[in-house]
Design a protein around this motif. Structure first.
Motif, PDB file in Angstrom:
ATOM      1  N   PRO A 285       2.863  -0.904   8.074  1.00 45.11           N
ATOM      2  CA  PRO A 285       1.679  -1.633   7.627  1.00 45.11           C
ATOM      3  C   PRO A 285       1.352  -1.320   6.165  1.00 45.11           C
ATOM      4  N   ALA A 286       0.909  -2.334   5.447  1.00 43.23           N
ATOM      5  CA  ALA A 286       0.607  -2.178   4.018  1.00 43.23           C
ATOM      6  C   ALA A 286      -0.486  -1.141   3.765  1.00 43.23           C
ATOM      7  N   HIS A 287      -1.392  -0.944   4.716  1.00 46.48           N
ATOM      8  CA  HIS A 287      -2.473   0.011   4.486  1.00 46.48           C
ATOM      9  C   HIS A 287      -1.964   1.441   4.343  1.00 46.48           C
ATOM     10  N   LEU A 288      -0.718   1.710   4.757  1.00 45.27           N
ATOM     11  CA  LEU A 288      -0.164   3.054   4.592  1.00 45.27           C
ATOM     12  C   LEU A 288       0.303   3.303   3.166  1.00 45.27           C
ATOM     13  N   ALA A 289       0.503   2.230   2.385  1.00 43.03           N
ATOM     14  CA  ALA A 289       1.033   2.391   1.027  1.00 43.03           C
ATOM     15  C   ALA A 289       0.052   3.104   0.120  1.00 43.03           C
ATOM     16  N   ALA A 290      -1.205   2.773   0.182  1.00 43.42           N
ATOM     17  CA  ALA A 290      -2.194   3.459  -0.652  1.00 43.42           C
ATOM     18  C   ALA A 290      -3.435   3.656   0.198  1.00 43.42           C
TER      19      ALA A 290
ATOM     20  N   ARG B 187       3.498   7.825   7.910  1.00 40.47           N
ATOM     21  CA  ARG B 187       2.096   8.192   7.707  1.00 40.47           C
ATOM     22  C   ARG B 187       1.945   9.330   6.700  1.00 40.47           C
ATOM     23  N   GLY B 188       3.044  10.030   6.376  1.00 37.24           N
ATOM     24  CA  GLY B 188       3.011  11.101   5.392  1.00 37.24           C
ATOM     25  C   GLY B 188       3.046  10.616   3.957  1.00 37.24           C
ATOM     26  N   PHE B 189       3.247   9.299   3.765  1.00 33.81           N
ATOM     27  CA  PHE B 189       3.290   8.730   2.413  1.00 33.81           C
ATOM     28  C   PHE B 189       1.869   8.584   1.883  1.00 33.81           C
ATOM     29  N   ASP B 190       1.654   9.067   0.665  1.00 29.00           N
ATOM     30  CA  ASP B 190       0.308   9.060   0.083  1.00 29.00           C
ATOM     31  C   ASP B 190       0.331   8.478  -1.325  1.00 29.00           C
ATOM     32  N   GLY B 191       0.748   7.213  -1.439  1.00 31.30           N
ATOM     33  CA  GLY B 191       0.667   6.488  -2.703  1.00 31.30           C
ATOM     34  C   GLY B 191       1.836   6.682  -3.632  1.00 31.30           C
ATOM     35  N   ASP B 192       2.221   7.922  -3.917  1.00 32.97           N
ATOM     36  CA  ASP B 192       3.365   8.174  -4.798  1.00 32.97           C
ATOM     37  C   ASP B 192       4.180   9.380  -4.337  1.00 32.97           C
ATOM     38  N   HIS B 193       3.833   9.925  -3.184  1.00 28.61           N
ATOM     39  CA  HIS B 193       4.533  11.099  -2.662  1.00 28.61           C
ATOM     40  C   HIS B 193       4.405  11.158  -1.148  1.00 28.61           C
ATOM     41  N   TYR B 194       5.246  11.982  -0.543  1.00 25.35           N
ATOM     42  CA  TYR B 194       5.102  12.301   0.868  1.00 25.35           C
ATOM     43  C   TYR B 194       4.521  13.703   0.968  1.00 25.35           C
TER      44      TYR B 194
ATOM     45  N   GLU C 182      13.622   6.011   1.296  1.00 24.98           N
ATOM     46  CA  GLU C 182      14.930   6.142   1.938  1.00 24.98           C
ATOM     47  C   GLU C 182      15.220   7.601   2.301  1.00 24.98           C
ATOM     48  N   PHE C 183      14.972   8.517   1.373  1.00 24.06           N
ATOM     49  CA  PHE C 183      15.181   9.940   1.636  1.00 24.06           C
ATOM     50  C   PHE C 183      14.298  10.388   2.805  1.00 24.06           C
ATOM     51  N   ALA C 184      13.034   9.997   2.767  1.00 28.25           N
ATOM     52  CA  ALA C 184      12.100  10.389   3.828  1.00 28.25           C
ATOM     53  C   ALA C 184      12.551   9.844   5.184  1.00 28.25           C
ATOM     54  N   ARG C 185      12.975   8.602   5.210  1.00 28.84           N
ATOM     55  CA  ARG C 185      13.429   7.994   6.464  1.00 28.84           C
ATOM     56  C   ARG C 185      14.662   8.724   6.993  1.00 28.84           C
TER      57      ARG C 185
END
Length: 119
Positions: free
Chosen positions: A95-100, A41-48, A31-34
């Motif tokens: 897309p789910a592939h961006l989550a991890a 695409r800056g999300f990397d599993g547990d951080h941006y 939410e903060f990032a949005r």
């Protein structure tokens, strides 16, 4: 609720990067990032991953500056620390592939003529 950011000391792709995390929930982080214009695409599993030129803007938006060591400790204490192989939810509508992301692929070595060596 706390959104945390470490100093931009991580080099990559010709620039330095910070890491933006929540010590409350991944949903809060998304939410903060949005709200502040960080791309999914800056999300990397547990951080941006946040480029150095946006560091001050994140502070002005309410992110709390902490050391990298404190960032990781607080993320782990909240139970939100994920290894690269862990799967997390992507931001809504992404897309789910961006989550991890999958572990980075190793690049094949290049020969003297610039051609990829055979595997």
């Amino acid at each position: 609720m706390a959104i945390l950011i470490d100093p931009p000391h991580t080099p990559g792709h010709g620039r330095d990067w910070s890491h933006l995390v929540s010590d409350t929930s991944i949903d809060e982080l998304h939410e903060f990032a949005r709200r502040h214009g960080l791309p999914a695409r800056g999300f990397d599993g547990d951080h941006y991953d946040v480029p150095a030129e946006l560091y001050d803007r994140m502070l002005e938006s309410g992110a709390i500056p902490v050391s990298n060591k404190e960032l990781v400790a607080r993320l782990a204490a909240a139970g939100l620390r994920r290894r690269r192989s862990a799967t997390l939810r992507a931001p809504a509508g992404e897309p789910a592939h961006l989550a991890a992301r999958a572990p980075a692929r190793r690049h094949r070595r290049r020969g003297r003529a610039g051609r990829a060596d055979s595997p």
